[in-house]
Design a protein around this motif. Structure first.
Motif, short mmCIF file in Angstrom:
data_model
loop_
_atom_site.label_atom_id
_atom_site.label_comp_id
_atom_site.label_asym_id
_atom_site.label_seq_id
_atom_site.Cartn_x
_atom_site.Cartn_y
_atom_site.Cartn_z
N GLU A 119 0.85 -1.19 0.00
CA GLU A 119 0.00 0.00 0.00
C GLU A 119 0.88 1.24 0.00
OE1 GLU A 119 -3.83 -1.58 2.53
OE2 GLU A 119 -2.32 -0.41 3.59
N ILE A 120 0.47 2.21 -0.79
CA ILE A 120 1.10 3.53 -0.78
C ILE A 120 -0.02 4.50 -0.40
CG2 ILE A 120 2.30 5.29 -2.12
CD1 ILE A 120 3.07 2.94 -4.08
N GLU A 121 0.02 4.95 0.85
CA GLU A 121 -1.01 5.88 1.34
C GLU A 121 -0.49 7.30 1.19
OE1 GLU A 121 -3.44 7.12 5.35
OE2 GLU A 121 -2.44 5.18 5.29
N CYS A 122 -1.12 8.03 0.29
CA CYS A 122 -0.72 9.40 0.01
C CYS A 122 -1.28 10.34 1.07
CB CYS A 122 -1.21 9.80 -1.38
SG CYS A 122 -0.51 8.77 -2.70
N SER A 123 -0.65 11.48 1.21
CA SER A 123 -1.06 12.45 2.23
C SER A 123 -2.31 13.23 1.84
CB SER A 123 0.09 13.41 2.53
OG SER A 123 0.45 14.11 1.35
N SER A 124 -2.68 13.19 0.57
CA SER A 124 -3.85 13.94 0.11
C SER A 124 -4.33 13.38 -1.22
CB SER A 124 -3.50 15.42 -0.08
OG SER A 124 -2.55 15.56 -1.14
N SER A 125 -5.52 13.79 -1.63
CA SER A 125 -6.02 13.35 -2.94
C SER A 125 -5.17 13.97 -4.05
CB SER A 125 -7.49 13.72 -3.11
OG SER A 125 -7.67 15.11 -3.01
N GLU A 126 -4.63 15.15 -3.82
CA GLU A 126 -3.76 15.79 -4.81
C GLU A 126 -2.47 14.98 -4.99
OE1 GLU A 126 -6.65 18.56 -3.28
OE2 GLU A 126 -5.10 17.49 -2.16
N GLN A 127 -1.90 14.51 -3.88
CA GLN A 127 -0.69 13.70 -3.99
C GLN A 127 -1.00 12.38 -4.69
OE1 GLN A 127 1.16 11.82 -0.53
NE2 GLN A 127 3.19 12.39 -1.33
N LEU A 128 -2.14 11.78 -4.38
CA LEU A 128 -2.54 10.54 -5.05
C LEU A 128 -2.63 10.78 -6.56
CD1 LEU A 128 -3.60 7.61 -5.15
CD2 LEU A 128 -5.88 8.53 -4.68
N GLN A 130 -1.17 13.07 -8.30
CA GLN A 130 0.18 13.32 -8.80
C GLN A 130 0.93 12.00 -8.97
OE1 GLN A 130 2.82 15.35 -6.10
NE2 GLN A 130 4.13 16.06 -7.75
N PHE A 131 0.85 11.12 -7.98
CA PHE A 131 1.53 9.82 -8.07
C PHE A 131 0.99 9.02 -9.25
CE2 PHE A 131 3.46 8.72 -3.63
CZ PHE A 131 4.18 9.90 -3.65
N LEU A 132 -0.32 9.03 -9.44
CA LEU A 132 -0.90 8.29 -10.56
C LEU A 132 -0.43 8.86 -11.90
CD1 LEU A 132 -4.49 7.70 -9.15
CD2 LEU A 132 -2.65 6.00 -9.37
N LYS A 133 -0.38 10.19 -12.01
CA LYS A 133 0.09 10.82 -13.26
C LYS A 133 1.56 10.53 -13.51
CE LYS A 133 -3.25 14.53 -13.25
NZ LYS A 133 -3.53 15.87 -12.74
N MET A 134 2.35 10.45 -12.43
CA MET A 134 3.79 10.16 -12.56
C MET A 134 4.04 8.69 -12.88
SD MET A 134 5.29 12.41 -9.32
CE MET A 134 6.24 11.02 -8.80
N GLY A 135 3.03 7.84 -12.77
CA GLY A 135 3.19 6.43 -13.06
C GLY A 135 3.71 5.61 -11.90
N VAL A 136 3.52 6.10 -10.67
CA VAL A 136 4.00 5.38 -9.49
C VAL A 136 3.37 3.99 -9.41
CG1 VAL A 136 3.97 5.35 -6.95
CG2 VAL A 136 4.63 7.43 -8.17
N SER A 137 2.09 3.88 -9.71
CA SER A 137 1.44 2.57 -9.62
C SER A 137 2.01 1.61 -10.66
CB SER A 137 -0.08 2.69 -9.76
OG SER A 137 -0.41 3.34 -10.97
N GLY A 139 5.04 1.80 -12.14
CA GLY A 139 6.43 1.51 -11.79
C GLY A 139 6.53 0.56 -10.61
N THR A 140 5.69 0.78 -9.61
CA THR A 140 5.69 -0.12 -8.45
C THR A 140 5.24 -1.51 -8.87
OG1 THR A 140 5.26 1.74 -6.97
CG2 THR A 140 4.82 -0.47 -6.10
N GLY A 141 4.26 -1.58 -9.77
CA GLY A 141 3.81 -2.87 -10.29
C GLY A 141 4.95 -3.63 -10.98
N ARG A 142 5.74 -2.92 -11.80
CA ARG A 142 6.89 -3.56 -12.47
C ARG A 142 7.92 -4.01 -11.45
NH1 ARG A 142 5.88 0.59 -15.98
NH2 ARG A 142 7.65 1.83 -15.23
N THR A 143 8.14 -3.19 -10.43
CA THR A 143 9.09 -3.55 -9.38
C THR A 143 8.63 -4.82 -8.65
OG1 THR A 143 9.79 -1.26 -9.09
CG2 THR A 143 10.17 -2.74 -7.24
#
Length: 159
Positions: A119-128, A130-137, A139-143
């Motif tokens: 789980e990656i719990e973001c500090s706000s909906s804005e951070q969530l 941003q993470f989704l737009k940056m491809g964090v999910s 990239g983490t999936g590939r990792t």
């Protein structure tokens, strides 16, 4: 109340907008202790952390509550992934803070296999967002896919 978790059919990815959390799941044919060790020992993390599949250039782990970690990929040496461990409960749970968010690795045995949720719990909906737009999910999936492949290769070498 309906769940805010959105999962694509057949996906190991869920987005919980109510808690600003990205969830990824994987299953392993390895004991929970081996999965936990793969997350916490530099000699293992170095082999699977980079989403591109390359060994890490730097892997520093001070495994204790309040201890830090720093992972540097060869492809992006100027962008280390660093954070602080908050809870270490082998072989079930690892909680850390990084990039202004809270990461949780939850491991449990189920039907002779090991089920892991990250789980990656973001500090706000804005951070969530941003993470989704940056491809964090992604990239983490590939990792995590690299972790699955790493654990399979370890099992086949041991057999």
């Amino acid at each position: 109340m309906p769940s805010a978790l959105q999962n694509a059919p057949g996906s190991n990815l869920g987005i919980d907008r109510a808690s600003n959390t990205i969830r990824l799941a994987r299953d392993f044919d390895a004991p929970p202790a081996d999965i936990f060790e793969a997350w916490t020992k530099p000699e293992h993390v170095t082999c699977w952390w980079d989403a591109a599949g390359d060994p890490l250039a730097v892997c520093e782990i001070d495994l204790r509550p309040g201890g830090s970690f720093r992972f540097v990929t060869r492809g992006h040496p100027d962008l280390p992934f660093a954070g602080v461990y908050r809870e270490i409960a082998p072989p079930d749970r690892l909680i850390f803070e990084a990039l202004g968010s809270t990461g949780r690795v939850l491991i449990r045995e189920a039907d002779g296999r090991t089920h892991m949720i990250v789980e990656i719990e973001c500090s706000s909906s804005e951070q969530l967002d941003q993470f989704l737009k940056m491809g964090v999910s992604a990239g983490t999936g590939r990792t995590l896919d690299s972790l699955v492949a790493y654990m399979r290769s370890r099992a086949s070498r041991a057999a």
